[in-house]
Design an enzyme around this catalytic site. Structure first.
Site, short mmCIF file in Angstrom:
data_model
loop_
_atom_site.label_atom_id
_atom_site.label_comp_id
_atom_site.label_asym_id
_atom_site.label_seq_id
_atom_site.Cartn_x
_atom_site.Cartn_y
_atom_site.Cartn_z
CG HIS A 109 67.44 41.32 19.53
ND1 HIS A 109 66.67 40.28 20.00
CD2 HIS A 109 68.72 41.02 19.87
CE1 HIS A 109 67.45 39.39 20.60
NE2 HIS A 109 68.69 39.81 20.55
NE ARG A 125 71.92 42.39 26.49
CZ ARG A 125 71.67 41.14 26.15
NH1 ARG A 125 70.48 40.66 26.30
NH2 ARG A 125 72.62 40.38 25.65
CE LYS A 139 76.25 29.48 22.49
NZ LYS A 139 76.12 30.93 22.42
CB SER A 150 66.29 35.80 23.60
OG SER A 150 66.58 36.69 22.56
P1 ADP Z 1 70.82 37.51 23.66
O1 ADP Z 1 72.15 38.02 24.18
O2 ADP Z 1 69.62 38.15 24.28
O3 ADP Z 1 70.72 36.01 23.53
P2 ADP Z 1 71.52 37.69 20.92
O4 ADP Z 1 72.64 36.74 21.03
O5 ADP Z 1 70.48 37.39 19.92
O6 ADP Z 1 70.74 38.00 22.22
O7 ADP Z 1 72.10 39.14 20.72
C1 ADP Z 1 72.35 39.75 19.51
C2 ADP Z 1 72.84 41.14 19.77
O8 ADP Z 1 71.78 41.94 20.29
C3 ADP Z 1 73.96 41.24 20.81
O9 ADP Z 1 74.86 42.24 20.39
C4 ADP Z 1 73.27 41.68 22.07
O10 ADP Z 1 74.10 42.39 22.92
C5 ADP Z 1 72.20 42.58 21.48
N1 ADP Z 1 71.06 42.70 22.37
C6 ADP Z 1 70.31 41.71 22.87
N2 ADP Z 1 69.34 42.19 23.67
C7 ADP Z 1 69.50 43.54 23.68
C8 ADP Z 1 68.82 44.62 24.34
N3 ADP Z 1 67.82 44.41 25.18
N4 ADP Z 1 69.26 45.87 24.11
C9 ADP Z 1 70.30 46.07 23.28
N5 ADP Z 1 70.99 45.12 22.64
C10 ADP Z 1 70.60 43.86 22.84
#
Ligand code: ADP
Length: 168
Positions: free
Chosen positions: A17, A92, A41, A130
Site C-alpha cells: 500500500h 497486483r 464487512k 493484508s
Molecule cells: P487488500 O486487497 O490487500 O485487502 P485493500 O483493500 O486495502 O487491500 O487495498 C487497497 C488498494 O491497495 C487496492 O487498490 C489494492 O489493489 C492495493 N494494494 C493492496 N496491496 C497491494 C500491493 N501489495 N501492491 C500494490 N497495491 C496493493
C-alpha cells in the site's frame, strides 16, 4: 490543485500500500488515503477503523502531501465533496483486474469527472496483501519485510496467538 484518493480497507496497511501511496504522492498535489468503511464487512476486519486510521497516520507522517480520512459513503460522492480528480489503485495480478475494472466503470458512471488510475504493483510486493500479513502474524511469523517498521509491534501484539499448551 490535483487531489487523488487511495481507497481501501488497509486492514492493516502494508508496504505494498505504502509503495502505491508514495508513487501517487509524486504525481498529485495532494493524496488522501481513505479507509472505506463497509458496514456489511464490519465484522470481517481485524482492526477497528480508528486503529487502521492511526496506523496509516503513523506510516505516512513523513510524506508532506498525504493525509488520511475515512468514509462510509460512496467513493464517487467523496471525490466530488473533496474536489478530487482521481482514484488511485494498485494492481497486483490479473485476478485483481476484473473487480477493479468493474469498480472503475461504476465509479465513472457515478462521477464522470473522476478518473481511476492503476499502478502496477512493485515486483517485490506483488504477492503482498493484508490477509497474508495477518496470517503470518497470527502464527508468530516475521512480518518485518511486509509492514512499515513503526507499526510492526502493534500488528504483532494484536494478532499473535497466545501459545497453546501441547495436547496430551
Ligand atoms: P487488500 O486487497 O490487500 O485487502 P485493500 O483493500 O486495502 O487491500 O487495498 C487497497 C488498494 O491497495 C487496492 O487498490 C489494492 O489493489 C492495493 N494494494 C493492496 N496491496 C497491494 C500491493 N501489495 N501492491 C500494490 N497495491 C496493493
Amino acid at each position: 490543485m490535483r487531489i487523488a484518493v487511495c481507497p481501501g480497507s488497509f486492514d492493516p496497511i502494508t508496504l505494498g500500500h505504502l509503495d502505491i501511496i508514495n508513487r501517487a504522492a509524486k504525481l498529485f498535489d495532494e493524496v488522501i488515503v481513505l479507509v472505506s468503511i463497509n458496514p456489511a464487512k464490519r465484522n470481517s476486519c481485524s482492526f477497528t477503523t480508528e486503529e487502521r486510521l492511526r496506523m496509516i497516520e503513523k506510516t505516512v507522517a513523513g510524506i508532506e502531501n498525504v493525509r488520511v480520512d475515512s468514509s462510509d459513503g460512496l467513493l464517487a460522492d467523496y471525490l466530488r465533496e473533496k474536489g478530487a480528480c482521481a482514484i488511485v489503485k494498485g494492481l497486483r495480478a490479473v485476478s485483481d483486474f476484473e473487480y477493479e475494472f468493474q469498480m472503475s466503470l461504476a465509479n465513472k458512471r457515478l462521477n464522470p469527472e473522476a478518473e481511476t488510475i492503476f499502478f502496477t504493483a512493485a515486483a517485490e510486493y506483488m504477492y503482498l496483501s493484508s490477509s497474508i500479513v495477518k496470517q503470518i502474524a497470527s502464527f508468530g511469523g516475521d512480518i518485518s519485510e511486509f509492514v512499515p517498521a513503526c507499526i510492526r509491534k502493534e500488528i504483532e501484539s494484536r494478532l499473535s496467538r497466545t501459545p497453546q499448551a501441547p495436547r496430551k
